[in-house]
Design a protein around this motif. Structure first.
Motif, PDB file in Angstrom:
ATOM      1  N   ARG A  94       1.051  -0.960  -0.119  1.00  0.00           N
ATOM      2  CA  ARG A  94      -0.089  -0.043   0.225  1.00  0.00           C
ATOM      3  C   ARG A  94       0.847   1.810  -0.117  1.00  0.00           C
ATOM      4  N   ASP A  95       0.034   2.246  -0.068  1.00  0.00           N
ATOM      5  CA  ASP A  95       1.185   3.847  -0.383  1.00  0.00           C
ATOM      6  C   ASP A  95       1.425   4.036   0.526  1.00  0.00           C
ATOM      7  N   GLY A  96       2.552   4.127   0.741  1.00  0.00           N
ATOM      8  CA  GLY A  96       3.119   4.643   2.383  1.00  0.00           C
ATOM      9  C   GLY A  96       3.215   3.938   3.174  1.00  0.00           C
ATOM     10  N   SER A  97       2.859   1.814   3.200  1.00  0.00           N
ATOM     11  CA  SER A  97       3.304   1.697   4.061  1.00  0.00           C
ATOM     12  C   SER A  97       3.961   0.748   4.879  1.00  0.00           C
ATOM     13  N   VAL A  98       5.739   1.673   4.206  1.00  0.00           N
ATOM     14  CA  VAL A  98       6.549   1.013   4.952  1.00  0.00           C
ATOM     15  C   VAL A  98       7.666   2.545   4.603  1.00  0.00           C
ATOM     16  N   ASP A  99       8.240   2.034   5.486  1.00  0.00           N
ATOM     17  CA  ASP A  99       9.374   3.317   5.947  1.00  0.00           C
ATOM     18  C   ASP A  99      10.418   3.622   5.142  1.00  0.00           C
ATOM     19  N   ALA A 100      11.411   2.124   4.874  1.00  0.00           N
ATOM     20  CA  ALA A 100      12.398   2.473   3.442  1.00  0.00           C
ATOM     21  C   ALA A 100      12.833   1.305   3.150  1.00  0.00           C
ATOM     22  N   ALA A 101      13.280   1.521   1.993  1.00  0.00           N
ATOM     23  CA  ALA A 101      13.761   0.331   1.320  1.00  0.00           C
ATOM     24  C   ALA A 101      15.453   0.461   0.725  1.00  0.00           C
ATOM     25  N   THR A 102      15.426  -0.202  -0.100  1.00  0.00           N
ATOM     26  CA  THR A 102      17.155  -0.684  -0.159  1.00  0.00           C
ATOM     27  C   THR A 102      16.922  -1.592  -1.541  1.00  0.00           C
ATOM     28  N   VAL A 103      17.731  -0.809  -2.782  1.00  0.00           N
ATOM     29  CA  VAL A 103      17.756  -1.667  -3.777  1.00  0.00           C
ATOM     30  C   VAL A 103      19.438  -1.557  -3.564  1.00  0.00           C
ATOM     31  N   VAL A 104      20.295  -3.499  -3.310  1.00  0.00           N
ATOM     32  CA  VAL A 104      21.486  -3.287  -3.021  1.00  0.00           C
ATOM     33  C   VAL A 104      22.667  -4.247  -3.655  1.00  0.00           C
ATOM     34  N   ASP A 105      22.641  -3.242  -5.184  1.00  0.00           N
ATOM     35  CA  ASP A 105      23.608  -4.344  -6.350  1.00  0.00           C
ATOM     36  C   ASP A 105      23.013  -5.426  -7.170  1.00  0.00           C
ATOM     37  N   ALA A 106      21.327  -4.228  -7.279  1.00  0.00           N
ATOM     38  CA  ALA A 106      20.821  -5.263  -7.937  1.00  0.00           C
ATOM     39  C   ALA A 106      19.954  -4.030  -9.153  1.00  0.00           C
ATOM     40  N   PHE A 107      20.187  -3.076  -8.505  1.00  0.00           N
ATOM     41  CA  PHE A 107      19.284  -1.939  -9.440  1.00  0.00           C
ATOM     42  C   PHE A 107      19.853  -1.924 -10.898  1.00  0.00           C
ATOM     43  N   GLU A 118       9.723   5.210  -8.946  1.00  0.00           N
ATOM     44  CA  GLU A 118       8.203   5.837  -8.661  1.00  0.00           C
ATOM     45  C   GLU A 118       7.886   4.972  -7.955  1.00  0.00           C
ATOM     46  N   GLU A 119       7.693   3.215  -7.828  1.00  0.00           N
ATOM     47  CA  GLU A 119       7.645   2.105  -6.783  1.00  0.00           C
ATOM     48  C   GLU A 119       7.365   2.853  -5.418  1.00  0.00           C
ATOM     49  N   ALA A 120       8.897   2.857  -4.969  1.00  0.00           N
ATOM     50  CA  ALA A 120       9.696   3.191  -4.038  1.00  0.00           C
ATOM     51  C   ALA A 120       9.128   4.803  -3.446  1.00  0.00           C
ATOM     52  N   ALA A 121       8.858   5.370  -4.301  1.00  0.00           N
ATOM     53  CA  ALA A 121       8.687   6.402  -3.536  1.00  0.00           C
ATOM     54  C   ALA A 121       6.783   6.735  -3.271  1.00  0.00           C
ATOM     55  N   ARG A 122       6.032   5.283  -3.627  1.00  0.00           N
ATOM     56  CA  ARG A 122       4.753   5.515  -3.478  1.00  0.00           C
ATOM     57  C   ARG A 122       4.762   4.646  -2.500  1.00  0.00           C
ATOM     58  N   VAL A 123       5.395   3.213  -1.621  1.00  0.00           N
ATOM     59  CA  VAL A 123       4.904   2.613  -0.607  1.00  0.00           C
ATOM     60  C   VAL A 123       6.078   3.390   0.559  1.00  0.00           C
ATOM     61  N   ILE A 124       6.855   3.932   0.044  1.00  0.00           N
ATOM     62  CA  ILE A 124       7.663   4.764   1.551  1.00  0.00           C
ATOM     63  C   ILE A 124       6.812   6.237   1.923  1.00  0.00           C
ATOM     64  N   ALA A 125       6.733   5.990   2.997  1.00  0.00           N
ATOM     65  CA  ALA A 125       6.155   6.631   3.639  1.00  0.00           C
ATOM     66  C   ALA A 125       6.660   8.065   4.400  1.00  0.00           C
ATOM     67  N   PRO A 126       6.154   9.338   4.455  1.00  0.00           N
ATOM     68  CA  PRO A 126       7.074  10.720   4.444  1.00  0.00           C
ATOM     69  C   PRO A 126       7.719  10.337   5.154  1.00  0.00           C
TER      70      PRO A 126
END
Length: 191
Positions: A94-107, A118-126
């Motif tokens: 859901r929108d704003g449902s997580v506090d952080a995201a990592t993408v490690v050696d995979a981007f 854009e999806e990370a921006a959507r799911v990460i809370a302010p």
């Protein structure tokens, strides 16, 4: 899913992956996450494969999200983490449902990098953070990595730290280049 990208390759090497890859740099990830202005209780490890990066972090509840079923099988076998099959460009949260995201050696393996940001921006809370640990194609070792991945048929698309920071800004993150070198860390704080 948006496209398989390099998923088939990772499905094939999943049984060997943790044996040949060095551990993720937990200090660099923690330094990136420290830029968040909210507590990090729930974190997504996007493109997290076997859970290698999640294993380098302590504290938050971590969910590994990856398109490779083979890698997720490894994450479930060897890590005390939730593991969900998913596309970085269409995260099942859901929108704003997580506090952080990592993408490690995979981007660089993500087929639709803009959609993933854009999806990370959507799911990460302010106040939350997106931490991307990647390889610089302008560094001498980065040029060698790009050539070797393309030689084995990978569709990798690498970005310089500045280019990645600009892409994060375009998606509404406040970007910061935390460190530079062959491996680098860029953080975007969700505004």
């Amino acid at each position: 899913m948006h496209g398989l990208g390099d998923v088939r390759f990772f499905d094939r090497i999943a049984p060997l992956y943790d044996r040949v890859m060095p551990p993720a740099d937990g200090e660099a990830l923690a330094a990136g996450l420290a830029h968040a202005t909210r507590p990090i209780d729930r974190l997504l490890d996007v493109g997290g494969g076997s859970g290698r990066a999640a294993a380098a972090l302590a504290g938050p509840e971590i969910t590994v999200v990856d398109a490779s079923v083979g890698m997720l099988t490894r994450a479930r076998e060897h890590r005390d983490r939730a593991a969900i099959a998913g596309d970085a460009g269409r995260l099942p949260f859901r929108d704003g449902s997580v506090d952080a995201a990592t993408v490690v050696d995979a981007f660089h393996h993500l087929p639709d990098q803009r959609a993933a940001i854009e999806e990370a921006a959507r799911v990460i809370a302010p106040g939350g953070a997106l931490v991307v640990r990647e390889f610089d194609p302008a560094h001498p070792l980065g040029r060698a990595l790009v050539a070797s991945e393309h030689a084995v048929g990978m569709a990798s698309r690498f970005r310089t730290p500045g280019d990645l920071a600009d892409a994060l800004a375009d998606a509404g993150f406040d970007p910061r280049i935390v460190d530079r070198g062959f491996a680098y860390t860029v953080v975007g704080v969700r505004e």
